[in-house]
Scaffold this motif. Structure first.
Motif, short mmCIF file in Angstrom:
data_model
loop_
_atom_site.label_atom_id
_atom_site.label_comp_id
_atom_site.label_asym_id
_atom_site.label_seq_id
_atom_site.Cartn_x
_atom_site.Cartn_y
_atom_site.Cartn_z
N PHE A 290 8.43 -2.66 30.93
CA PHE A 290 8.14 -1.69 31.99
C PHE A 290 7.61 -0.39 31.39
CE2 PHE A 290 10.56 -4.29 35.02
CZ PHE A 290 9.82 -4.09 36.17
N HIS A 291 8.18 0.02 30.28
CA HIS A 291 7.69 1.25 29.62
C HIS A 291 6.25 1.07 29.15
CE1 HIS A 291 12.18 2.16 28.70
NE2 HIS A 291 11.82 2.63 29.88
N ALA A 292 5.91 -0.14 28.69
CA ALA A 292 4.53 -0.42 28.30
C ALA A 292 3.59 -0.34 29.50
CB ALA A 292 4.45 -1.80 27.64
N PHE A 293 4.09 -0.81 30.66
CA PHE A 293 3.29 -0.68 31.89
C PHE A 293 3.11 0.79 32.24
CE2 PHE A 293 3.38 -0.12 36.55
CZ PHE A 293 2.18 -0.76 36.88
N ALA A 294 4.19 1.57 32.17
CA ALA A 294 4.11 3.00 32.49
C ALA A 294 3.11 3.72 31.59
CB ALA A 294 5.49 3.64 32.37
N ALA A 295 3.05 3.30 30.32
CA ALA A 295 2.15 3.95 29.36
C ALA A 295 0.69 3.71 29.68
CB ALA A 295 2.47 3.44 27.95
N LYS A 296 0.41 2.74 30.55
CA LYS A 296 -0.99 2.46 30.93
C LYS A 296 -1.53 3.49 31.91
CE LYS A 296 -2.13 -1.90 31.55
NZ LYS A 296 -2.93 -2.26 30.36
N ILE A 297 -0.63 4.30 32.50
CA ILE A 297 -1.06 5.32 33.47
C ILE A 297 -1.45 6.57 32.68
CG2 ILE A 297 -0.50 6.48 35.62
CD1 ILE A 297 -0.22 3.34 35.56
N ALA A 298 -2.72 6.93 32.72
CA ALA A 298 -3.24 8.01 31.86
C ALA A 298 -2.62 9.37 32.19
CB ALA A 298 -4.76 8.08 32.00
N ASN A 299 -2.38 9.63 33.47
CA ASN A 299 -1.86 10.92 33.91
C ASN A 299 -0.43 10.74 34.43
OD1 ASN A 299 -1.24 13.33 35.24
ND2 ASN A 299 -3.32 13.62 36.03
N GLU A 300 0.55 11.37 33.78
CA GLU A 300 1.95 11.17 34.18
C GLU A 300 2.22 11.66 35.60
OE1 GLU A 300 4.47 14.95 32.53
OE2 GLU A 300 3.86 13.47 31.04
N ASN A 301 1.39 12.55 36.12
CA ASN A 301 1.55 13.00 37.51
C ASN A 301 1.14 11.91 38.51
OD1 ASN A 301 2.50 15.63 36.95
ND2 ASN A 301 0.41 16.28 36.48
N HIS A 302 0.54 10.82 38.00
CA HIS A 302 0.12 9.71 38.85
C HIS A 302 1.09 8.53 38.76
CE1 HIS A 302 -4.41 10.93 39.24
NE2 HIS A 302 -3.57 11.93 39.47
N LEU A 303 2.22 8.75 38.10
CA LEU A 303 3.24 7.72 37.99
C LEU A 303 4.51 8.17 38.71
CD1 LEU A 303 4.30 5.03 36.81
CD2 LEU A 303 5.03 6.33 34.80
N PHE A 304 5.00 7.32 39.60
CA PHE A 304 6.20 7.62 40.38
C PHE A 304 7.29 6.59 40.03
CE2 PHE A 304 2.50 9.11 42.62
CZ PHE A 304 2.85 10.39 43.01
N TYR A 305 8.53 7.06 39.98
CA TYR A 305 9.60 6.13 39.63
C TYR A 305 10.92 6.57 40.26
CZ TYR A 305 11.13 9.51 36.04
OH TYR A 305 11.58 10.64 35.38
N LYS A 306 11.81 5.62 40.37
CA LYS A 306 13.11 5.86 40.99
C LYS A 306 13.92 6.83 40.13
CE LYS A 306 17.18 3.34 42.70
NZ LYS A 306 17.07 3.79 44.09
N ALA A 307 14.43 7.87 40.75
CA ALA A 307 15.25 8.84 40.04
C ALA A 307 16.40 8.13 39.34
CB ALA A 307 15.78 9.90 41.01
N GLY A 308 16.59 8.45 38.07
CA GLY A 308 17.65 7.84 37.30
C GLY A 308 17.18 6.84 36.26
N LEU A 309 15.96 6.30 36.44
CA LEU A 309 15.42 5.41 35.41
C LEU A 309 15.13 6.22 34.15
CD1 LEU A 309 12.96 3.14 37.46
CD2 LEU A 309 15.36 2.73 36.87
N GLN A 310 15.31 5.58 33.01
CA GLN A 310 15.25 6.28 31.73
C GLN A 310 13.92 6.06 31.02
OE1 GLN A 310 17.90 8.35 30.75
NE2 GLN A 310 18.53 7.85 32.85
N ASN A 311 13.55 7.07 30.21
CA ASN A 311 12.41 6.98 29.29
C ASN A 311 11.08 6.76 29.99
OD1 ASN A 311 14.20 7.20 27.03
ND2 ASN A 311 14.68 5.03 27.26
N ILE A 312 10.90 7.41 31.13
CA ILE A 312 9.64 7.36 31.86
C ILE A 312 9.22 8.79 32.15
CG2 ILE A 312 8.43 6.52 33.92
CD1 ILE A 312 10.53 4.34 34.15
N ASP A 313 7.95 9.08 31.98
CA ASP A 313 7.40 10.39 32.31
C ASP A 313 6.57 10.27 33.58
OD1 ASP A 313 8.47 11.70 30.04
OD2 ASP A 313 6.84 10.92 28.81
#
Length: 452
Positions: free
Chosen positions: A207-230
């Motif tokens: 999942f972190h590898a998937f998150a890293a594919k999003i170039a702009n961290e402001n374009h990534l949304f995630y459930k509050a409490g999940l770890q190691n995601i920007d």
């Protein structure tokens, strides 16, 4: 579609799957000749046939139409759920056809087009369907590949245009790593598919590898409490960048506000029961706003969202009985169903009928399944639905039943269900599972309506 310019024919191995059938519809719409195989005839395969897509139920290579036997013009698409030993796969492989996984093809289709993707071990299908509904109702010309049948549009595929593509990003077999989304969300990272990932840590790393594919961290949304995601957090009655607040239930529907970084969207109306669905709605709304939609206009569209087939679907709701069907096949999802039932139908006796899905998942979460099912007043367990798996010794519904603390519990065959429901004192009947339990819903509904 440039990648498919030299392809005239596309053959799907496993065409009846929810993701595969959406792809089949896409290629048919785009002028390709489409056919495929599936093991069983279903409502999906029947609809594909009505739409002019040939579906075959024999996996023998002699059943492949002659027009699909040119390896220069035919692309073969398969799902990981199909065994490599399948005679059709073997035939195409030996004849040097171009063979690609469904996820790889989806990645090729979305390449170069703004793509909104929803990932997560729970909630991605509903969130994707809500997002597609918001965009469509706001006039966006979109293409959407949904992981379920939208009750608003009675399809898993929306084809209005190419301003944006909406996709469900599936973590199974690391499929979502083929996507390169413009905007994405991660709804959850609970342990699942441990037959693929072996442990929760490996799943989360993917999942972190998937998150890293999003170039702009402001374009990534995630459930509050999940770890190691920007990215931007989504929460329900908790601190988050996008927070659901002031929740009220009026006339069986939620009314709530969504606090965003820029403004408070007030008096949002939403019909799907369960706090998990409030989170799904908030996630879809946040993604739509990031795409550029007006906050208030987008919020208004939630009132008309009807849901996704087999996701807390009401098949009957009257003074005497309530019949609910849900795709829940993980302990977290069963907990969410229980919460929704308890909130929308308080102080009512509930009979839960559950069909475990996969021997491996039942083995990995045996105690968690027992704990989640023990919350219900009455429990009926069906045999484990094997799907793609062989049986695992000592992993049975009998073992699971022994761990459930509910006193009123039993094992049953599908043929027993009508009689069990007829004799039950429970007003609320909840049928859960990702296997074939859904085929029994109509007969149960007839029993409850005294039509059987």
């Amino acid at each position: 579609m440039k990648a498919f310019n030299n392809i005239t024919h596309i053959y799907f191995i496993g065409i009846g799957g929810i993701g595969m059938s959406a792809l089949a519809r896409f290629f048919k719409l785009n002028g390709k000749v489409v056919a495929g195989y599936d093991k069983l005839e279903t409502e999906i395969t029947q609809k594909l046939q009505q739409e002019g897509i040939a579906v075959y139920f024999s996996n023998q290579s002699q059943e492949i139409p002659v027009s699909f036997q040119d390896n220069k013009k035919t692309l073969v698409v398969y799902t990981p759920a199909v065994s490599r030993e399948n005679p059709l796969f073997q035939f195409f492989n030996q004849k040097n056809f171009l063979i690609k996984k469904r996820a790889e093809v989806l990645g090729m289709i979305t390449s170069g087009i703004p793509t909104l993707a929803v990932a997560g071990t729970h909630g991605k299908t509903t969130t994707t369907a809500i997002l597609a509904h918001i965009l469509k109702q706001c006039g966006v010309k979109l293409t959407a590949f949904l992981g379920g049948i939208s009750e608003n549009y009675q399809t898993n595929f929306i084809a209005d245009g190419n301003e944006v593509i909406v996709v469900e990003a599936d973590e199974f077999d690391r499929s979502f790593l083929h996507l390169t989304p413009s905007i994405a969300a991660i709804t959850s990272m609970d342990a699942d598919h441990l037959d693929i990932y072996k442990d929760e840590k490996t799943l989360q790393e993917t999942f972190h590898a998937f998150a890293a594919k999003i170039a702009n961290e402001n374009h990534l949304f995630y459930k509050a409490g999940l770890q190691n995601i920007d990215g931007k957090t989504i929460g329900v009655e908790e601190r988050a960048d996008y927070a659901v607040k002031n929740i009220q239930v009026k006339n069986g529907r939620y009314n709530f506000n969504l606090e965003t970084p820029k403004k408070l969207i007030e008096n949002i109306v939403f019909s799907l029961p369960g706090r998990h669905n409030l989170f799904n709605a908030a996630t879809a709304l946040a993604m739509a706003i990031k795409f550029g939609l007006d906050e208030d206009k987008a919020g208004e569209t939630l009132a008309s969202f009807k849901g996704v087939d087999r996701r807390f679907t009401y098949h009957l709701r009257n003074e005497n009985h309530v019949l609910i069907e849900d795709y829940a096949h993980h302990p977290t999802e069963i907990n969410s169903v229980y919460q929704a039932v308890a909130e929308m139908h308080p102080h009512q006796e509930v009979l839960a009928i559950f069909q475990p899905h996969l021997f491996s998942r039942t083995k990995d979460f045996m105690n968690e399944f027992a704990a989640s099912l023990s919350k219900f007043n009455k429990v009926v367990l069906l045999d484990i639905y094997p799907a793609r798996e062989e049986a695992i010794p000592e992993v049975t519904s009998e073992v699971l039943l022994s761990l459930i603390s509910t006193e009123d519990k039993r094992l049953a065959q599908k043929s027993d269900l009508s009689e069990i429901v007829k004799k039950s004192s429970a007003k609320i009947i909840v049928m859960m599972g990702a296997g074939d339990i859904g085929v029994e819903v109509e007969s149960i509904k007839k029993v409850l309506q005294n039509e059987a």
